[in-house]
Design a protein around this motif. Structure first.
Motif, PDB file in Angstrom:
ATOM      1  N   MET A   9      -8.809   2.375 -11.239  1.00 25.09           N
ATOM      2  CA  MET A   9      -8.282   3.741 -11.229  1.00 25.09           C
ATOM      3  C   MET A   9      -8.213   4.272  -9.801  1.00 25.09           C
ATOM      4  O   MET A   9      -7.215   4.891  -9.402  1.00 25.09           O
ATOM      5  CB  MET A   9      -9.164   4.673 -12.083  1.00 25.09           C
ATOM      6  CG  MET A   9      -8.982   4.518 -13.567  1.00 25.09           C
ATOM      7  SD  MET A   9     -10.175   5.501 -14.542  1.00 25.09           S
ATOM      8  CE  MET A   9     -10.127   7.099 -13.783  1.00 25.09           C
ATOM      9  N   ARG A  10      -9.266   4.042  -9.022  1.00 24.61           N
ATOM     10  CA  ARG A  10      -9.303   4.532  -7.641  1.00 24.61           C
ATOM     11  C   ARG A  10      -8.236   3.844  -6.780  1.00 24.61           C
ATOM     12  O   ARG A  10      -7.663   4.461  -5.886  1.00 24.61           O
ATOM     13  CB  ARG A  10     -10.691   4.339  -7.020  1.00 24.61           C
ATOM     14  CG  ARG A  10     -11.769   5.165  -7.691  1.00 24.61           C
ATOM     15  CD  ARG A  10     -11.466   6.668  -7.597  1.00 24.61           C
ATOM     16  NE  ARG A  10     -12.270   7.424  -8.534  1.00 24.61           N
ATOM     17  CZ  ARG A  10     -11.778   8.224  -9.481  1.00 24.61           C
ATOM     18  NH1 ARG A  10     -10.484   8.399  -9.602  1.00 24.61           N
ATOM     19  NH2 ARG A  10     -12.563   8.872 -10.298  1.00 24.61           N
ATOM     20  N   ARG A  11      -7.989   2.578  -7.043  1.00 24.22           N
ATOM     21  CA  ARG A  11      -6.936   1.875  -6.303  1.00 24.22           C
ATOM     22  C   ARG A  11      -5.571   2.497  -6.608  1.00 24.22           C
ATOM     23  O   ARG A  11      -4.758   2.713  -5.703  1.00 24.22           O
ATOM     24  CB  ARG A  11      -6.929   0.388  -6.663  1.00 24.22           C
ATOM     25  CG  ARG A  11      -8.092  -0.368  -6.084  1.00 24.22           C
ATOM     26  CD  ARG A  11      -8.053  -1.805  -6.502  1.00 24.22           C
ATOM     27  NE  ARG A  11      -9.172  -2.546  -5.917  1.00 24.22           N
ATOM     28  CZ  ARG A  11      -9.319  -3.844  -6.031  1.00 24.22           C
ATOM     29  NH1 ARG A  11      -8.433  -4.568  -6.709  1.00 24.22           N
ATOM     30  NH2 ARG A  11     -10.356  -4.451  -5.477  1.00 24.22           N
ATOM     31  N   ILE A  12      -5.331   2.771  -7.880  1.00 21.93           N
ATOM     32  CA  ILE A  12      -4.062   3.408  -8.261  1.00 21.93           C
ATOM     33  C   ILE A  12      -3.969   4.782  -7.613  1.00 21.93           C
ATOM     34  O   ILE A  12      -2.926   5.161  -7.073  1.00 21.93           O
ATOM     35  CB  ILE A  12      -3.927   3.468  -9.796  1.00 21.93           C
ATOM     36  CG1 ILE A  12      -3.637   2.061 -10.326  1.00 21.93           C
ATOM     37  CG2 ILE A  12      -2.839   4.456 -10.219  1.00 21.93           C
ATOM     38  CD1 ILE A  12      -3.591   1.946 -11.831  1.00 21.93           C
ATOM     39  N   GLU A  13      -5.071   5.516  -7.624  1.00 13.97           N
ATOM     40  CA  GLU A  13      -5.102   6.835  -6.995  1.00 13.97           C
ATOM     41  C   GLU A  13      -4.759   6.721  -5.509  1.00 13.97           C
ATOM     42  O   GLU A  13      -3.966   7.511  -4.972  1.00 13.97           O
ATOM     43  CB  GLU A  13      -6.487   7.460  -7.177  1.00 13.97           C
ATOM     44  CG  GLU A  13      -6.626   8.839  -6.586  1.00 13.97           C
ATOM     45  CD  GLU A  13      -7.998   9.435  -6.846  1.00 13.97           C
ATOM     46  OE1 GLU A  13      -8.112  10.669  -6.746  1.00 13.97           O
ATOM     47  OE2 GLU A  13      -8.960   8.682  -7.134  1.00 13.97           O
ATOM     48  N   ALA A  14      -5.334   5.752  -4.819  1.00 10.80           N
ATOM     49  CA  ALA A  14      -5.075   5.573  -3.391  1.00 10.80           C
ATOM     50  C   ALA A  14      -3.610   5.239  -3.126  1.00 10.80           C
ATOM     51  O   ALA A  14      -3.003   5.778  -2.190  1.00 10.80           O
ATOM     52  CB  ALA A  14      -5.976   4.470  -2.833  1.00 10.80           C
ATOM     53  N   VAL A  15      -3.044   4.374  -3.941  1.00 11.37           N
ATOM     54  CA  VAL A  15      -1.635   3.997  -3.760  1.00 11.37           C
ATOM     55  C   VAL A  15      -0.727   5.207  -3.990  1.00 11.37           C
ATOM     56  O   VAL A  15       0.191   5.470  -3.205  1.00 11.37           O
ATOM     57  CB  VAL A  15      -1.256   2.822  -4.691  1.00 11.37           C
ATOM     58  CG1 VAL A  15       0.241   2.573  -4.675  1.00 11.37           C
ATOM     59  CG2 VAL A  15      -2.021   1.561  -4.290  1.00 11.37           C
ATOM     60  N   LEU A  16      -0.984   5.964  -5.056  1.00 10.90           N
ATOM     61  CA  LEU A  16      -0.163   7.150  -5.339  1.00 10.90           C
ATOM     62  C   LEU A  16      -0.323   8.198  -4.244  1.00 10.90           C
ATOM     63  O   LEU A  16       0.647   8.836  -3.832  1.00 10.90           O
ATOM     64  CB  LEU A  16      -0.524   7.747  -6.702  1.00 10.90           C
ATOM     65  CG  LEU A  16      -0.209   6.893  -7.920  1.00 10.90           C
ATOM     66  CD1 LEU A  16      -0.667   7.586  -9.189  1.00 10.90           C
ATOM     67  CD2 LEU A  16       1.271   6.554  -7.997  1.00 10.90           C
ATOM     68  N   PHE A  17      -1.545   8.371  -3.769  1.00  9.48           N
ATOM     69  CA  PHE A  17      -1.808   9.344  -2.712  1.00  9.48           C
ATOM     70  C   PHE A  17      -1.046   8.989  -1.439  1.00  9.48           C
ATOM     71  O   PHE A  17      -0.529   9.864  -0.741  1.00  9.48           O
ATOM     72  CB  PHE A  17      -3.312   9.430  -2.429  1.00  9.48           C
ATOM     73  CG  PHE A  17      -3.663  10.427  -1.376  1.00  9.48           C
ATOM     74  CD1 PHE A  17      -3.725  11.780  -1.672  1.00  9.48           C
ATOM     75  CD2 PHE A  17      -3.930  10.016  -0.078  1.00  9.48           C
ATOM     76  CE1 PHE A  17      -4.042  12.710  -0.698  1.00  9.48           C
ATOM     77  CE2 PHE A  17      -4.247  10.934   0.904  1.00  9.48           C
ATOM     78  CZ  PHE A  17      -4.300  12.291   0.598  1.00  9.48           C
ATOM     79  N   ALA A  18      -0.959   7.718  -1.135  1.00  8.55           N
ATOM     80  CA  ALA A  18      -0.329   7.268   0.107  1.00  8.55           C
ATOM     81  C   ALA A  18       1.192   7.241   0.038  1.00  8.55           C
ATOM     82  O   ALA A  18       1.848   7.141   1.068  1.00  8.55           O
ATOM     83  CB  ALA A  18      -0.841   5.876   0.469  1.00  8.55           C
TER      84      ALA A  18
END
Length: 198
Positions: A27-36
């Motif tokens: 989930m955090r990886r997906i969050e990081a990708v979307l954030f970037a």
């Protein structure tokens, strides 16, 4: 001496973590990708950062639940996902930032032409003339093109091979549509008084 900049391989499976922590890390990886990302991120791109058996849809759903009560949310637009500020905070953003260039600032007729392109694409200027009963100016087409709401489609298979116009990914983002299949039904628009009955 040149430094080796190769990234270490991403451990997608995270087999050494317990299932609950593994899910949270994905989930955090997906969050990081979307954030970037400034543009919607496709399912295909998100699958590159999670394990083989992980469901991107469920991970995004859980991440969305984690964001409840926050000022931003995950939106599904243009065939992918993107972070966006919740509508309730739009006045605060307008008050704090100069976002004039980001506003669409379209007239009713501009929107009507854009809708005609969306529903009849690929369409030529002559096709738009048939719909509206008058010439559609090159300036109007140019304004829609400059805002990246429309693009040039394939040439029409007619004498002179005129250009056609199609909507773009930016159109989907601007109108918060996951895909063109999510355009409102024409009958519903007529019932709401938003388009002229044929």
């Amino acid at each position: 001496m040149v430094k080796d900049r190769s990234e270490p391989d991403l451990d997608r499976e995270l087999a050494d973590l317990p299932p609950e922590l593994r899910w949270r890390e994905w989930m955090r990886r997906i969050e990081a990708v979307l954030f970037a990302s400034a543009t919607p991120v496709s399912r295909e791109d998100l699958t590159r950062v999670v394990g083989q058996g992980a469901s991107v849809d469920l991970l995004v759903e859980d991440l969305g639940a984690d964001l409840e009560g926050r000022a931003f949310e995950i939106a599904q637009v243009a065939g992918g996902w993107i972070f966006r500020t919740r509508a309730a905070y739009a006045p605060a953003i307008r008050a704090a930032a100069d976002i004039g260039d980001q506003l669409l600032d379209l007239s009713e007729f501009d929107v009507a032409v854009l809708a005609a392109i969306a529903y009849h694409q690929p369409i030529t200027r002559d096709g738009l003339k048939d719909i509206f009963g008058k010439e559609i100016s090159r300036d109007l087409i140019g304004r829609l093109h400059a805002r990246d709401l429309i693009g040039t489609g394939p040439k029409a298979p007619r004498r002179g091979a005129p250009y056609t116009f199609v909507t773009t990914e930016q159109f989907l983002i601007a109108f918060d549509l996951p895909s063109l299949q999510d355009l409102p039904d024409r009958e519903q628009m007529e019932d709401a008084g938003l388009s002229a009955k044929a």
